[in-house]
Design a protein around this motif. Structure first.
Motif, PDB file in Angstrom:
ATOM      1  N   PRO A 171       0.835  -1.211   0.000  1.00  0.00           N
ATOM      2  CA  PRO A 171       0.000   0.000   0.000  1.00  0.00           C
ATOM      3  C   PRO A 171       0.861   1.249   0.000  1.00  0.00           C
ATOM      4  CG  PRO A 171      -0.831  -1.612   1.576  1.00  0.00           C
ATOM      5  CD  PRO A 171       0.489  -2.130   1.095  1.00  0.00           C
ATOM      6  N   TRP A 172       0.426   2.288  -0.724  1.00  0.00           N
ATOM      7  CA  TRP A 172       1.294   3.436  -0.968  1.00  0.00           C
ATOM      8  C   TRP A 172       1.758   4.123   0.311  1.00  0.00           C
ATOM      9  CZ3 TRP A 172       4.439   4.956  -4.483  1.00  0.00           C
ATOM     10  CH2 TRP A 172       5.028   6.217  -4.356  1.00  0.00           C
ATOM     11  N   ASP A 173       0.868   4.337   1.284  1.00  0.00           N
ATOM     12  CA  ASP A 173       1.276   5.040   2.510  1.00  0.00           C
ATOM     13  C   ASP A 173       2.346   4.245   3.260  1.00  0.00           C
ATOM     14  OD1 ASP A 173      -0.598   3.062   3.061  1.00  0.00           O
ATOM     15  OD2 ASP A 173      -1.485   4.126   4.750  1.00  0.00           O
ATOM     16  N   ILE A 174       2.215   2.915   3.246  1.00  0.00           N
ATOM     17  CA  ILE A 174       3.223   2.065   3.893  1.00  0.00           C
ATOM     18  C   ILE A 174       4.519   2.110   3.088  1.00  0.00           C
ATOM     19  CG2 ILE A 174       3.814  -0.317   4.506  1.00  0.00           C
ATOM     20  CD1 ILE A 174       0.859  -0.799   5.083  1.00  0.00           C
ATOM     21  N   PHE A 175       4.400   2.096   1.770  1.00  0.00           N
ATOM     22  CA  PHE A 175       5.584   2.135   0.913  1.00  0.00           C
ATOM     23  C   PHE A 175       6.388   3.418   1.139  1.00  0.00           C
ATOM     24  CE2 PHE A 175       7.666   3.431  -3.064  1.00  0.00           C
ATOM     25  CZ  PHE A 175       8.494   2.337  -3.257  1.00  0.00           C
ATOM     26  N   GLU A 176       5.708   4.548   1.261  1.00  0.00           N
ATOM     27  CA  GLU A 176       6.416   5.809   1.507  1.00  0.00           C
ATOM     28  C   GLU A 176       7.169   5.763   2.830  1.00  0.00           C
ATOM     29  OE1 GLU A 176       4.683   9.634  -0.637  1.00  0.00           O
ATOM     30  OE2 GLU A 176       3.245   8.829   0.814  1.00  0.00           O
ATOM     31  N   ASP A 177       6.540   5.200   3.874  1.00  0.00           N
ATOM     32  CA  ASP A 177       7.211   5.087   5.176  1.00  0.00           C
ATOM     33  C   ASP A 177       8.427   4.174   5.071  1.00  0.00           C
ATOM     34  OD1 ASP A 177       5.362   6.754   6.366  1.00  0.00           O
ATOM     35  OD2 ASP A 177       4.142   5.125   7.179  1.00  0.00           O
ATOM     36  N   PHE A 178       8.270   3.052   4.370  1.00  0.00           N
ATOM     37  CA  PHE A 178       9.389   2.126   4.188  1.00  0.00           C
ATOM     38  C   PHE A 178      10.551   2.815   3.470  1.00  0.00           C
ATOM     39  CE2 PHE A 178       6.924  -2.189   4.151  1.00  0.00           C
ATOM     40  CZ  PHE A 178       6.630  -2.013   5.495  1.00  0.00           C
ATOM     41  N   HIS A 230      11.455  -5.172   5.249  1.00  0.00           N
ATOM     42  CA  HIS A 230      10.388  -4.293   5.715  1.00  0.00           C
ATOM     43  C   HIS A 230       9.010  -4.888   5.427  1.00  0.00           C
ATOM     44  CE1 HIS A 230      13.396  -1.291   6.549  1.00  0.00           C
ATOM     45  NE2 HIS A 230      12.496  -0.377   6.856  1.00  0.00           N
ATOM     46  N   CYS A 231       8.882  -5.604   4.304  1.00  0.00           N
ATOM     47  CA  CYS A 231       7.588  -6.185   3.955  1.00  0.00           C
ATOM     48  C   CYS A 231       7.110  -7.203   4.992  1.00  0.00           C
ATOM     49  CB  CYS A 231       7.672  -6.861   2.577  1.00  0.00           C
ATOM     50  SG  CYS A 231       7.693  -5.693   1.202  1.00  0.00           S
ATOM     51  N   LYS A 232       8.034  -7.789   5.702  1.00  0.00           N
ATOM     52  CA  LYS A 232       7.658  -8.771   6.733  1.00  0.00           C
ATOM     53  C   LYS A 232       6.876  -8.123   7.865  1.00  0.00           C
ATOM     54  CE  LYS A 232      11.669 -11.735   5.796  1.00  0.00           C
ATOM     55  NZ  LYS A 232      12.978 -12.245   6.324  1.00  0.00           N
ATOM     56  N   ILE A 234       4.367  -6.137   7.393  1.00  0.00           N
ATOM     57  CA  ILE A 234       2.982  -5.936   6.958  1.00  0.00           C
ATOM     58  C   ILE A 234       2.146  -7.159   7.354  1.00  0.00           C
ATOM     59  CG2 ILE A 234       1.439  -5.457   5.029  1.00  0.00           C
ATOM     60  CD1 ILE A 234       3.838  -4.352   3.496  1.00  0.00           C
ATOM     61  N   PRO A 235       1.089  -6.983   8.128  1.00  0.00           N
ATOM     62  CA  PRO A 235       0.239  -8.114   8.513  1.00  0.00           C
ATOM     63  C   PRO A 235      -0.329  -8.828   7.280  1.00  0.00           C
ATOM     64  CG  PRO A 235      -0.311  -6.178   9.800  1.00  0.00           C
ATOM     65  CD  PRO A 235       0.625  -5.721   8.715  1.00  0.00           C
ATOM     66  N   HIS A 236      -0.294 -10.153   7.294  1.00  0.00           N
ATOM     67  CA  HIS A 236      -0.866 -10.996   6.236  1.00  0.00           C
ATOM     68  C   HIS A 236      -0.155 -10.817   4.899  1.00  0.00           C
ATOM     69  CE1 HIS A 236      -3.988 -11.435   9.222  1.00  0.00           C
ATOM     70  NE2 HIS A 236      -4.353 -10.164   9.099  1.00  0.00           N
ATOM     71  N   TYR A 237       1.064 -10.292   4.908  1.00  0.00           N
ATOM     72  CA  TYR A 237       1.788 -10.094   3.652  1.00  0.00           C
ATOM     73  C   TYR A 237       2.265 -11.439   3.116  1.00  0.00           C
ATOM     74  CZ  TYR A 237       4.928  -8.030   0.219  1.00  0.00           C
ATOM     75  OH  TYR A 237       5.555  -7.678  -0.956  1.00  0.00           O
TER      76      TYR A 237
END
Length: 237
Positions: A171-178, A230-232, A234-237
């Motif tokens: 998701p974009w908002d999470i991607f920007e934070d990452f 970082h993707c780890k 994310i819940p349910h990723y």
């Protein structure tokens, strides 16, 4: 290693700073351009004074990608210069708006392209003075990318563009934070990042798109590793 080549239609999601085009455009159309197309990269960007890097003509209505592609094909047959067009979604006045993205041609050709689309029943919003603002952008485009290392691809048409394969969409908002966190914790952080999606016969493929002017495979591997870590989170990723 056998080089895998992926081809297909997909999309790029990114954030850029946009503003009204300053060059003279005679047609009464809303023309907006990117002021800094790769905001995470600090260095010489592609383009020159008479050529927009990325210019958007905002349409009055939503048009399916197929319609834009058909009109583009017809228009290219009648105009004697090269240009690249992609369907796009941007924000204008804080509202989702549809547009055609134009690049690889001069400002002097924009009126001819706009007129051709108008003649093919693609109307545009009226010209307006718009100050610099930040916008999310979604571009639909055709990809041809070649694997240069495991799950790391290079654009066959743009040497400075790379794609790092990930397991699912971020998701974009999470991607920007990452991206902020990763860049803040790397010494060599001069790269721009966006998300990308490519459809092939095997299904959807998700990527982190990286732009860097001086390719560095070791750096790409490190960026890839950090995004996967970082993707780890994310819940349910």
């Amino acid at each position: 290693m056998k080089k895998q080549i992926l081809e297909g239609i997909g999309a790029i999601n990114k954030r850029e700073t946009l503003a009204s085009v300053e060059h003279d455009i005679k047609e009464n159309v809303m023309a907006i351009e990117s002021q800094h197309p790769f905001p995470g990269y600090h260095g010489q960007e592609p383009g020159c004074d008479d050529t927009p890097i990325s210019l958007f003509l905002v349409t009055k209505n939503r048009h399916h990608s197929e319609e834009i592609i058909r009109v583009t094909q017809k228009t290219k047959k009648n105009l004697n210069f090269y240009f690249d067009i992609a369907p796009a979604i941007i924000n204008v006045y804080n509202e989702r708006s549809y547009a055609i993205r134009i690049k690889d041609t001069t400002y002097s050709n924009i009126d001819k392209i706009a007129k051709a689309f108008l003649e093919n029943d693609i109307p545009f919003e009226r010209k307006a003075a718009i100050k610099s603002y930040s916008s999310l952008i979604k571009l639909r485009k055709f990809f041809i990318i070649e694997e240069i290392s495991e799950n790391i691809y290079r654009d066959k048409e743009w040497d400075d563009m790379f794609y790092l394969k990930i397991n699912d969409m971020i998701p974009w908002d999470i991607f920007e934070d990452f991206t902020i966190d990763i860049k803040n914790n790397m010494e060599d952080n001069n790269f721009d990042a966006a998300t990308a999606m490519l459809i092939t016969r095997d299904g959807l493929n998700d990527f982190v798109r990286i732009y860097m002017e001086t390719p560095n495979l070791d750096l790409l591997k490190e960026i890839h590793k950090r995004f996967l870590e970082h993707c780890k989170r994310i819940p349910h990723y």
